[in-house]
Scaffold this active site. Sequence first.
Site, short mmCIF file in Angstrom:
data_model
loop_
_atom_site.label_atom_id
_atom_site.label_comp_id
_atom_site.label_asym_id
_atom_site.label_seq_id
_atom_site.Cartn_x
_atom_site.Cartn_y
_atom_site.Cartn_z
N THR A 1 -1.43 -13.30 7.54
CA THR A 1 -0.02 -13.58 7.21
C THR A 1 0.83 -13.44 8.48
OG1 THR A 1 -0.49 -12.44 5.13
CG2 THR A 1 1.79 -13.06 5.53
N ASN B 1 0.81 -1.24 0.00
CA ASN B 1 0.00 0.00 0.00
C ASN B 1 0.84 1.28 0.00
OD1 ASN B 1 0.66 -0.67 2.71
ND2 ASN B 1 -0.98 0.64 3.44
N GLU C 1 3.33 -5.63 12.25
CA GLU C 1 2.42 -4.49 12.04
C GLU C 1 1.33 -4.97 11.11
OE1 GLU C 1 2.86 -1.70 13.64
OE2 GLU C 1 4.83 -2.23 14.44
N GLY D 1 1.93 -6.22 7.15
CA GLY D 1 1.02 -6.82 6.18
C GLY D 1 -0.26 -7.25 6.86
N GLU E 1 7.10 0.17 16.04
CA GLU E 1 8.17 0.71 15.20
C GLU E 1 8.35 2.18 15.59
OE1 GLU E 1 6.56 -0.26 11.23
OE2 GLU E 1 8.09 -1.83 11.16
N CYS F 1 -3.36 1.56 6.29
CA CYS F 1 -3.79 0.81 7.48
C CYS F 1 -4.42 1.72 8.52
CB CYS F 1 -2.61 0.05 8.06
SG CYS F 1 -1.21 1.14 8.36
#
Length: 480
Positions: free
Chosen positions: A230, A150, A248, A226, A461, A282
């Site tokens: 996943t 994205n 994340e 992602g 992060e 997101c």
Amino acid sequence: MEKLRNFINGEYIAPKTGEYIDNFEPATGKVYSLIPNSGKDDVNLAVKAAEGAFPIWSKMSNDDRCKILTRLAEGIEKRIELFTKAESRDNGKPLSLAANVDIPRAVSNFKFFATAILHYASESHNMEGVGVNYTLRKPLGIVGCISPWNLPLYLFSWKIAPALAAGNCVIAKPSEVTPYTAYLLGEVIKESGMPPGVLNILHGEGQTVGDAIVKHPKVKAISFTGGTQTGKYIAQTAAPMFKKLSLELGGKNPNIIFADCDWKEMMSTTLRSSFANQGQICLCGSRIFIERSIYDKFKKEFVERVEKTVVSYPEDPKAKLGAVVSKAHMEKILSYVELAKEEGGVILTGGRREILEEPYRDGYYVRPTVIENLPFNCRTNQEEIFGPVVTLTPFDTEEEVLQMANSTEYGLSATLWTSNLKRAHRMANELEAGIIWINAWLVRDLRTPFGGVKASGVGREGGWEALRFFTEPKNVFIKY
Ligand code: NAD
């Protein structure tokens, strides 16, 4: 047709598998380049290169690493037009967005961590009359960085910059859906003076090359951004190997609007927080909760303005929304519109594909969509759609909206519009999310912790959090 290559040990090379996958241009729906579908052997090669580079890179002074990372940032800046056009073409986003957000932010990520490492210090703990502890912070070794489609270069660099600054060697994999700007980075890496093998970039599918990176025993940590599914799979694979993990993941963020907000600012920001990057951020606020007294007024003005929103090909300067990233993703978004109808939702605007003139007729364009009349706990309101689709829900009390806002499995971000200071603090404290914006959206300070709670992720992060993740503390005690 252009064939992309991996970047291993300072050189562009073809994948050992000899396999390629199609890279589509979302604006036209046509294949425009081929991406290596790398495999285990390519990962082994990259790990070997990284092993060779680690003693040089990890022992280099922070000053020298800072200089190289700064040159990397400057190398992108020098090619700003090339990177901007490539990002927009690969992803389908408006050129203006790539020019104002994606590429400048990738430059900032490298600059920020290049200098952050100069200021990073470790702790010491004195024991009066006994001795002193000091903590060393050592790089982990070889780390894997896996990123989504994205915000391609933006999120790719958000991981590799702190990993490199802290002295690690990196095996990085961009999304196979948007590989192009990460591919271009190879040239910049060469020019920056970074020793070969420090940063290796592998292309291909998640289930093959991504999985091989996660499973490689010499890769000590995985930083992943992602989807939640996943992330779950990666955690299951990496946890028994005792790898450090930063995840994340997805979101379904609430945007809560009280009657006492600054109307003008709320309205223009809400249009952005709903549909920027075709709703594929997101942090987009896809569930809009509106205090009942202003519900009708909000609905009228918001829908009118959404209807005027220009959806067009990425290079059109009038485009507010471009194409969504892939055919499969477009179909997923439209299937959620159908689900919303089945669940009793009323489509106020959008809800359909937009067909443009040639050569963009087969591009993946979706009208920004506003839906009302859905219960807060239906699937449309609980599952991540990740497209230009928002729902409107009225509320009466603070308690009620908190319950609805916190009802999903996700907890990435939340936005709150009110001029009541006490309420703002009270709600910020109660909302289950890692990031709260009050009377704002997407204002980012790279020093702040970034990440989500619940199914939106593990770890943070940004700033020191990222440098802590990419280093291992070692405590040393000396007796007085
Ligand atoms: P995805 O999970 O399908 O893919 C992300 C990356 O993981 C890609 O590079 C992919 O190739 C790789 N991958 C896939 N399967 C893998 C496996 N088994 N092993 C190793 N790697 C694998 O996600 P996506 O569709 O590219 O991105 C959209 C998702 O990302 C959304 O859910 C969105 O919310 C999330 N996202 C989260 C943040 C955040 O900061 N929390 C930021 C951006 C996007």
